[in-house]
Design a protein around this motif. Structure first.
Motif, PDB file in Angstrom:
ATOM      1  N   LYS A  37       0.817  -1.219   0.000  1.00 41.61           N
ATOM      2  CA  LYS A  37       0.000   0.000   0.000  1.00 41.61           C
ATOM      3  C   LYS A  37       0.849   1.266   0.000  1.00 41.61           C
ATOM      4  O   LYS A  37       0.434   2.300  -0.521  1.00 41.61           O
ATOM      5  N   GLY A  38       2.042   1.206   0.644  1.00 40.51           N
ATOM      6  CA  GLY A  38       2.923   2.360   0.679  1.00 40.51           C
ATOM      7  C   GLY A  38       2.425   3.457   1.610  1.00 40.51           C
ATOM      8  O   GLY A  38       1.582   3.237   2.479  1.00 40.51           O
ATOM      9  N   LYS A  39       2.965   4.683   1.432  1.00 38.82           N
ATOM     10  CA  LYS A  39       2.614   5.868   2.217  1.00 38.82           C
ATOM     11  C   LYS A  39       2.694   5.557   3.713  1.00 38.82           C
ATOM     12  O   LYS A  39       3.669   4.982   4.183  1.00 38.82           O
ATOM     13  N   ASN A  40       1.674   5.988   4.465  1.00 34.47           N
ATOM     14  CA  ASN A  40       1.690   5.723   5.910  1.00 34.47           C
ATOM     15  C   ASN A  40       0.735   4.603   6.282  1.00 34.47           C
ATOM     16  O   ASN A  40       0.306   4.491   7.423  1.00 34.47           O
ATOM     17  N   TYR A  41       0.384   3.765   5.317  1.00 36.39           N
ATOM     18  CA  TYR A  41      -0.534   2.655   5.605  1.00 36.39           C
ATOM     19  C   TYR A  41       0.205   1.490   6.262  1.00 36.39           C
ATOM     20  O   TYR A  41       1.377   1.272   5.982  1.00 36.39           O
ATOM     21  N   PRO A  42      -0.491   0.736   7.120  1.00 42.59           N
ATOM     22  CA  PRO A  42      -1.881   0.903   7.510  1.00 42.59           C
ATOM     23  C   PRO A  42      -2.046   1.996   8.571  1.00 42.59           C
ATOM     24  O   PRO A  42      -1.142   2.238   9.369  1.00 42.59           O
ATOM     25  N   ILE A  43      -3.212   2.643   8.559  1.00 40.28           N
ATOM     26  CA  ILE A  43      -3.517   3.652   9.566  1.00 40.28           C
ATOM     27  C   ILE A  43      -3.668   2.989  10.934  1.00 40.28           C
ATOM     28  O   ILE A  43      -3.229   3.505  11.950  1.00 40.28           O
ATOM     29  N   MET A  44      -4.316   1.835  10.953  1.00 41.72           N
ATOM     30  CA  MET A  44      -4.494   1.073  12.189  1.00 41.72           C
ATOM     31  C   MET A  44      -3.516  -0.090  12.209  1.00 41.72           C
ATOM     32  O   MET A  44      -3.312  -0.749  11.179  1.00 41.72           O
ATOM     33  N   ASN A  45      -2.931  -0.351  13.371  1.00 39.17           N
ATOM     34  CA  ASN A  45      -1.990  -1.463  13.432  1.00 39.17           C
ATOM     35  C   ASN A  45      -2.726  -2.802  13.487  1.00 39.17           C
ATOM     36  O   ASN A  45      -3.943  -2.859  13.579  1.00 39.17           O
TER      37      ASN A  45
ATOM     38  N   ASP B 169      -8.293   4.735   0.936  1.00 39.13           N
ATOM     39  CA  ASP B 169      -7.773   5.964   0.318  1.00 39.13           C
ATOM     40  C   ASP B 169      -8.869   7.020   0.197  1.00 39.13           C
ATOM     41  O   ASP B 169      -8.623   8.211   0.425  1.00 39.13           O
ATOM     42  N   ASP B 170     -10.078   6.607  -0.169  1.00 37.45           N
ATOM     43  CA  ASP B 170     -11.194   7.546  -0.313  1.00 37.45           C
ATOM     44  C   ASP B 170     -11.508   8.229   1.014  1.00 37.45           C
ATOM     45  O   ASP B 170     -11.803   9.430   1.056  1.00 37.45           O
ATOM     46  N   ILE B 171     -11.447   7.462   2.101  1.00 37.46           N
ATOM     47  CA  ILE B 171     -11.736   8.023   3.421  1.00 37.46           C
ATOM     48  C   ILE B 171     -10.675   9.045   3.807  1.00 37.46           C
ATOM     49  O   ILE B 171     -10.982  10.129   4.319  1.00 37.46           O
ATOM     50  N   VAL B 172      -9.422   8.713   3.546  1.00 36.98           N
ATOM     51  CA  VAL B 172      -8.333   9.648   3.843  1.00 36.98           C
ATOM     52  C   VAL B 172      -8.543  10.951   3.076  1.00 36.98           C
ATOM     53  O   VAL B 172      -8.347  12.050   3.615  1.00 36.98           O
TER      54      VAL B 172
END
Length: 413
Positions: free
Chosen positions: A281-289, A365-368
């Motif tokens: 997924k890349g970036k800062n994902y996952p938002i939740m551990n 991604d849509d939620i972000v």
């Protein structure tokens, strides 16, 4: 109604906040169903909400959940809709999405759409509820009044323990930071400190109810969330895998579609470890551990079991171990494995792979993007909320100190 194997025994104990008197019902009371009421916005439903509803269900037999609309006229009677949004802040999810998310939580028996923001005796009586339940934080109206004041006065209010380490405030902050700090307990990191300052702290310090804290997973919490039911002869064992990050309505629609693939489904969800999710997924994902995602998925009524840290490739060993009859994947992109191989090669070879279309293309991604679009409004909303909470907390503390001083003076006489 789907029978999902959730716990129906009294598991209140200390966590639910119930006293021994609450647990010791008369024979007459045990003969009838105890109906309990919870309410809230339930925007960005997370495992903290689910844990509250789990505790509430344990205090009774039938759980009714009231969900507020996007425009709460009863809360802001003198304001036009655009002013409501300005003071309250835009919800991340629409009311239709929030209704469906709450319905998907396995401890919920019934939901009431468009529930009033202030909980009254009339509302409890209308839905034949014995009492209402809320967490040990506080909910305030726009003018700083306790929304549960009336039912508290009449003794029809119970408390359960708020889940530490998660809040909508915290999750919004994580999404607005392009950092992986939330994957660890490194709270000294400057990015994480910025997050807590902006989203868990008001202009005059921290609220005891909205502040950011670290979530600590325990085996007991997993047991409380798990169904405890094994697959039975005649069940169709269906396996799905993914990140299921920020567990949302897109995931719910997908899992509901998977659930409907068989007459007697037993749905196993494989959750990938954080490092694996970040790889594809890349970036800062996952938002939740991984620990947070485990509880989020376990709370869903369409899920029977969760594999924590599932291998990315759905291979022979996994299929044989769980005796999988069907492997499903949605319409989202399938990323290749590290060796560029198809992670679903084995189930495809066996003829048990199926692509399902839930009709909902919503992604994490849509939620972000929804959050980023309204960043300033969310930040202002969270800080206003915290400022109100701090004022109430300080007033409660002064009142308690005054009462204690009075008791001390009386005892000295």
């Amino acid at each position: 109604m789907i029978k999902n194997g959730h716990h129906t025994s009294n598991e209140q104990g200390i966590e639910s906040g119930a006293s021994q008197g609450d647990l010791a019902c008369s024979p007459e009371k045990r003969k009838r169903s105890v109906r309990v009421w919870c309410d809230g916005c339930y925007d960005m439903v997370h495992y903290g909400h689910s844990n509250q509803l789990r505790q509430a269900k344990a205090m009774g037999d039938y759980l009714i959940v009231g969900v507020h609309t996007d425009v709460i006229y009863s809360h802001f009677p003198s304001l036009p809709p655009e002013e409501i949004s300005k003071h309250k802040g835009p919800p991340v999810f629409t009311q239709a999405e929030r209704y469906k998310m709450v319905r998907a939580i396995k401890w919920v028996d019934e939901i009431v759409e468009g529930a009033p923001y202030v909980t009254t005796l009339d509302t409890l009586d209308k839905y034949n509820s014995d009492f209402c339940i809320h967490g040990d934080d506080i909910t305030l109206t726009v003018d700083g009044k306790d929304t549960y004041a009336e039912v508290k006065r009449e003794g029809r209010y119970r408390e359960c323990r708020r889940t530490q380490g998660v809040s909508t405030t915290d999750l919004v902050g994580r999404m607005l930071l392009m950092t992986k700090t939330h994957h660890s307990n490194n709270i000294d990191n400057s990015d994480y400190q910025q997050h807590t300052d902006n989203f868990g702290k008001g202009p005059k310090g921290h609220s005891p109810w909205t502040g950011v804290s670290q979530f600590l997973q325990t085996s007991q919490k997993i047991i409380q969330f798990a169904s405890g039911q094994e697959a039975q002869p005649g069940d169709t064992i269906i396996y799905v895998a993914g990140a299921f990050d920020l567990f949302h309505i897109g995931h719910v629609d997908f899992l509901e579609t998977v659930y409907k693939q068989a007459e007697r489904p037993y749905v196993i969800v494989g959750l990938h470890f954080d490092q694996e999710v970040n790889r594809y997924k890349g970036k800062n994902y996952p938002i939740m551990n991984i620990h947070e995602r485990t509880l989020s998925v376990l709370a869903c009524r369409y899920v029977s079991e969760v594999v924590i840290g599932a291998p990315y490739a759905v291979g022979k060993d996994l299929l044989d171990h769980f005796k999988v009859d069907l492997v499903c994947h949605g319409k989202t992109e399938v990323f290749p494995d590290r060796d560029t191989a198809d992670p679903y090669a084995e189930p495809k070879k066996r003829g048990i792979f199926r692509t399902v279309n839930s009709g909902n293309g919503l992604t994490t991604d849509d939620i972000v993007q929804r959050i980023i679009k309204n960043r300033l409004q969310f930040e202002a909303r969270n800080q206003k909320k915290e400022a109100k909470e701090i004022a109430v907390f300080e007033a409660m503390k002064r009142q308690a100190e005054g009462e204690q001083a009075g008791d001390t003076a009386q005892a000295a006489q």
